[in-house]
Design a protein around this motif. Structure first.
Motif, PDB file in Angstrom:
ATOM      1  N   LEU A 258      -7.544   4.030   4.638  1.00  0.00           N
ATOM      2  CA  LEU A 258      -6.973   2.874   5.327  1.00  0.00           C
ATOM      3  C   LEU A 258      -6.783   1.708   4.356  1.00  0.00           C
ATOM      4  CD1 LEU A 258      -6.297   1.064   7.849  1.00  0.00           C
ATOM      5  CD2 LEU A 258      -8.779   0.691   8.051  1.00  0.00           C
ATOM      6  N   CYS A 259      -7.790   1.451   3.551  1.00  0.00           N
ATOM      7  CA  CYS A 259      -7.716   0.330   2.607  1.00  0.00           C
ATOM      8  C   CYS A 259      -6.619   0.537   1.572  1.00  0.00           C
ATOM      9  CB  CYS A 259      -9.069   0.137   1.921  1.00  0.00           C
ATOM     10  SG  CYS A 259     -10.378  -0.384   3.065  1.00  0.00           S
ATOM     11  N   GLU A 260      -6.420   1.776   1.151  1.00  0.00           N
ATOM     12  CA  GLU A 260      -5.349   2.054   0.197  1.00  0.00           C
ATOM     13  C   GLU A 260      -3.985   1.806   0.831  1.00  0.00           C
ATOM     14  OE1 GLU A 260      -5.829   5.966  -1.363  1.00  0.00           O
ATOM     15  OE2 GLU A 260      -7.819   5.565  -2.196  1.00  0.00           O
ATOM     16  N   LEU A 262      -3.308  -0.244   3.148  1.00  0.00           N
ATOM     17  CA  LEU A 262      -3.161  -1.692   3.343  1.00  0.00           C
ATOM     18  C   LEU A 262      -3.125  -2.462   2.014  1.00  0.00           C
ATOM     19  CD1 LEU A 262      -5.627  -2.265   6.348  1.00  0.00           C
ATOM     20  CD2 LEU A 262      -3.133  -2.070   6.433  1.00  0.00           C
ATOM     21  N   ALA A 263      -3.160  -1.728   0.900  1.00  0.00           N
ATOM     22  CA  ALA A 263      -3.180  -2.353  -0.428  1.00  0.00           C
ATOM     23  C   ALA A 263      -4.403  -3.253  -0.605  1.00  0.00           C
ATOM     24  CB  ALA A 263      -1.886  -3.129  -0.676  1.00  0.00           C
ATOM     25  N   ARG A 264      -5.517  -2.845   0.006  1.00  0.00           N
ATOM     26  CA  ARG A 264      -6.774  -3.565  -0.152  1.00  0.00           C
ATOM     27  C   ARG A 264      -7.884  -2.583  -0.518  1.00  0.00           C
ATOM     28  NH1 ARG A 264      -7.989  -8.506   1.925  1.00  0.00           N
ATOM     29  NH2 ARG A 264      -9.845  -8.119   0.615  1.00  0.00           N
ATOM     30  N   PRO A 265      -7.743  -1.841  -1.624  1.00  0.00           N
ATOM     31  CA  PRO A 265      -8.787  -0.874  -1.991  1.00  0.00           C
ATOM     32  C   PRO A 265     -10.127  -1.537  -2.259  1.00  0.00           C
ATOM     33  CG  PRO A 265      -7.244  -1.201  -3.800  1.00  0.00           C
ATOM     34  CD  PRO A 265      -6.647  -1.864  -2.606  1.00  0.00           C
ATOM     35  N   ASP A 266     -10.116  -2.836  -2.560  1.00  0.00           N
ATOM     36  CA  ASP A 266     -11.367  -3.546  -2.819  1.00  0.00           C
ATOM     37  C   ASP A 266     -12.295  -3.568  -1.612  1.00  0.00           C
ATOM     38  OD1 ASP A 266      -9.093  -5.297  -1.922  1.00  0.00           O
ATOM     39  OD2 ASP A 266     -10.755  -6.720  -1.667  1.00  0.00           O
ATOM     40  N   LEU A 267     -11.718  -3.505  -0.409  1.00  0.00           N
ATOM     41  CA  LEU A 267     -12.555  -3.526   0.788  1.00  0.00           C
ATOM     42  C   LEU A 267     -13.462  -2.298   0.852  1.00  0.00           C
ATOM     43  CD1 LEU A 267     -10.028  -4.748   3.519  1.00  0.00           C
ATOM     44  CD2 LEU A 267     -11.791  -6.094   2.354  1.00  0.00           C
ATOM     45  N   ALA A 268     -12.963  -1.164   0.402  1.00  0.00           N
ATOM     46  CA  ALA A 268     -13.730   0.078   0.497  1.00  0.00           C
ATOM     47  C   ALA A 268     -14.901   0.110  -0.470  1.00  0.00           C
ATOM     48  CB  ALA A 268     -12.820   1.275   0.254  1.00  0.00           C
ATOM     49  N   ARG A 309      -1.937   9.826   5.761  1.00  0.00           N
ATOM     50  CA  ARG A 309      -3.247   9.883   5.107  1.00  0.00           C
ATOM     51  C   ARG A 309      -4.337  10.335   6.073  1.00  0.00           C
ATOM     52  NH1 ARG A 309      -3.937   7.141   0.393  1.00  0.00           N
ATOM     53  NH2 ARG A 309      -5.877   8.364   0.444  1.00  0.00           N
ATOM     54  N   THR A 310      -3.946  10.836   7.237  1.00  0.00           N
ATOM     55  CA  THR A 310      -4.872  11.311   8.288  1.00  0.00           C
ATOM     56  C   THR A 310      -5.899  10.247   8.685  1.00  0.00           C
ATOM     57  OG1 THR A 310      -6.407  12.389   6.756  1.00  0.00           O
ATOM     58  CG2 THR A 310      -4.570  13.724   7.614  1.00  0.00           C
ATOM     59  N   VAL A 311      -5.431   9.010   8.765  1.00  0.00           N
ATOM     60  CA  VAL A 311      -6.276   7.930   9.282  1.00  0.00           C
ATOM     61  C   VAL A 311      -5.982   7.793  10.776  1.00  0.00           C
ATOM     62  CG1 VAL A 311      -6.830   5.472   9.177  1.00  0.00           C
ATOM     63  CG2 VAL A 311      -6.260   6.726   7.073  1.00  0.00           C
ATOM     64  N   PRO A 312      -6.965   7.990  11.657  1.00  0.00           N
ATOM     65  CA  PRO A 312      -6.702   7.918  13.095  1.00  0.00           C
ATOM     66  C   PRO A 312      -6.245   6.518  13.513  1.00  0.00           C
ATOM     67  CG  PRO A 312      -8.810   8.976  12.666  1.00  0.00           C
ATOM     68  CD  PRO A 312      -8.361   8.369  11.373  1.00  0.00           C
ATOM     69  N   ALA A 313      -5.058   6.441  14.066  1.00  0.00           N
ATOM     70  CA  ALA A 313      -4.490   5.161  14.493  1.00  0.00           C
ATOM     71  C   ALA A 313      -3.407   5.423  15.520  1.00  0.00           C
ATOM     72  CB  ALA A 313      -3.901   4.398  13.300  1.00  0.00           C
TER      73      ALA A 313
END
Length: 393
Positions: A258-260, A262-268, A309-313
Motif C-alpha cells: 500500500l505504501c509503495e 501511495l509513493a510513501r514507502p517510508d511509512l512502512a 499489488r493484491t492490497v485489499p481495497a
C-alpha cells in the motif's frame, strides 16, 4: 433439490419469512399462512418513502416472500385450526415465530403438530428463547446485545445498523438447524424441534468483539468504521475525485505494498507503523498520513493499482452502484411480467428455481390450496369464507 418438500410458514416480518423463501428457492412448496385479522403479514404495509404499491406487496414484503403461496386462515377459530392440522399432517417443515405460549392458543405449537406428524420439523424463532414470553424486535436486540454500543462514531450516540441484522443472523441459524434436521430425518425418520432466539443469534454474531472482552478484558468502544485489532481496516478515505475507498489491510506485507502504491514507502519502515500492533497503537497518526496520501489519487486508478499489488481495497458504493455490479445483479429475482415485483435471493450458493413464484398477493392461493391439498369443495370453501375462517381473493 427439495421439490418433494412442503413447508408451512407461520411467520411474519423478516427472520422467519427469509427461511421460508430460502426453502422455496430450493424447490420446496412453501405455504404462507396469514392472519385475516391483521390482513396478513404486517410488512405488506411497511412501505418505503414515496412507495405506493398497487396491491398488498410492499418492497419490504418482497424482500423475503418470493416463491410462496399465501393462504389466509384464522387460527383463533376451531375450524381454522382443523385446516392447519390437516396441512401439517402432510408437511415436512413448519416455520413459526410465535411468542412462547401463543402457539398453544392457536393449536400451532410443536407438540400438537408433531403429534399429528412425528416426521415434522418445527423451526421456531423467538426473541429470548422458548421459555421467555418477551417479544423480540431487532432494534431492541441490537441495543441489548451490545451492537449499538459499539456502532457509530466515537463522538456520536449508540447507533442502530441500517439492516435488521439480528433477524438475518437468526434466519441463517434456523436454516442451518432445519437442514441438519432434514439430514437427520433421512437417517432416523424422525422430525424434531429447532429453536433459535434473536438474542442468542446476536450474541453469537459478536464474534471477535466478544472474545476481545472474554479473553482480553477489552470493552469495545465506538470507533466509527475502524477495526479494534487491525489497521488500516474499515475506515473510509476520500480520494481526489470526491469519492472514497476502504482498505482492509491485514498483513505487514500488504501495508508495505500500500505504501509503495501511495509513493510513501517510508511509512512502512516507520517504527510507529511497521507492524500491525504498532499501527493499532498509533491509529490516529496513521489515518492522518494515509488520508493525505490517498487524497492525491483518483479512486479508479488507485483501486486498480492496489488490486494489482493484491492490497485489499474497495469503493464506497451506493445501492445503485451495488446493483450495477454483476455479482449483485445475479442475485436479483426478476419476472418478465411487470406486475410481478422483483425479489432478492436469500442465498448466493444456488440458482433460483426457474419457476419461482413472485411474492404472493394476500390470500391469493387460499382456494387453490384448500381444494388441491385438502380436497375442499367450492361449497366447503364458501362456507369457510362465510364463517370468516378463511379469506380468498
Amino acid at each position: 433439490m427439495l421439490r418433494d418438500c412442503t413447508v408451512l410458514e407461520l411467520a411474519s416480518v423478516l427472520a422467519g419469512p427469509s427461511v421460508g423463501q430460502f426453502f422455496a428457492e430450493l424447490g420446496a412448496t412453501v405455504i404462507k399462512i396469514e392472519n385475516p385479522r391483521t390482513q396478513g403479514d404486517v410488512t405488506r404495509r411497511w412501505t418505503a418513502p414515496g412507495e405506493t404499491p398497487p396491491d398488498s406487496r410492499s418492497a419490504y414484503f418482497c424482500a423475503c416472500n418470493a416463491g410462496k403461496q399465501s393462504v389466509a386462515i384464522d387460527l383463533s377459530t376451531d375450524a381454522g385450526q382443523a385446516l392447519l392440522h390437516e396441512l401439517a399432517a402432510d408437511a415436512d417443515i413448519v416455520i413459526a415465530n410465535y411468542r412462547p405460549g401463543r402457539a398453544q392458543a392457536l393449536g400451532a405449537d410443536p407438540d400438537t403438530l408433531r403429534t399429528l406428524n412425528p416426521a415434522l420439523l418445527y423451526g421456531h424463532i423467538t426473541g429470548y428463547g422458548p421459555d421467555n414470553p418477551r417479544p423480540g424486535y431487532d432494534a431492541v436486540i441490537q441495543a441489548e446485545s451490545g451492537f449499538m454500543a459499539m456502532n457509530g462514531s466515537a463522538e456520536g450516540p449508540p447507533t442502530k445498523m441500517p439492516v435488521a441484522l439480528m433477524d438475518v443472523l437468526a434466519a441463517h441459524q434456523l436454516k442451518e438447524g432445519l437442514l441438519v434436521g432434514l439430514l437427520r430425518r433421512t437417517r432416523t425418520g424422525q422430525g424434531g424441534y429447532v429453536s433459535v432466539s434473536l438474542m442468542q443469534a446476536a450474541v453469537s454474531g459478536l464474534a471477535n468483539q466478544a472474545t476481545n472482552y472474554l479473553v482480553a478484558g477489552h470493552v469495545p468502544q465506538r470507533m466509527g468504521s475502524a477495526h479494534p485489532n487491525i489497521a488500516p481496516y474499515g475506515t473510509a478515505y476520500p480520494t481526489a475525485d470526491g469519492s472514497a475507498i476502504v482498505l482492509a489491510v491485514g498483513t505487514d506485507r500488504q501495508f508495505a505494498a500500500l505504501c509503495e502504491v501511495l509513493a510513501r514507502p517510508d511509512l512502512a519502515t516507520n517504527d510507529r507503523f511497521a507492524t500491525n500492533a504498532a499501527r493499532v497503537a498509533h491509529r490516529e497518526a496513521l489515518d492522518a498520513a494515509l488520508q493525505t496520501a490517498i487524497q492525491k489519487h483518483p479512486r479508479g486508478a488507485l483501486l486498480d493499482a492496489l488490486q494489482a499489488r493484491t492490497v485489499p481495497a474497495g469503493a464506497v458504493r451506493t445501492l445503485p452502484d451495488v446493483f450495477a455490479d454483476p455479482h449483485a445483479e445475479g442475485m436479483v429475482i426478476r419476472s418478465d411480467n411487470a406486475a410481478h415485483p422483483p425479489g432478492l435471493r436469500q442465498s448466493a450458493t444456488h440458482a433460483p428455481t426457474p419457476s419461482l413464484l413472485p411474492p404472493p398477493r394476500y390470500a391469493a392461493h387460499t382456494a387453490a390450496v384448500l381444494s388441491n391439498q385438502l380436497g375442499c369443495t367450492e361449497d366447503d370453501i364458501a362456507t369457510l369464507q362465510a364463517d370468516a375462517v378463511v379469506v380468498c381473493t
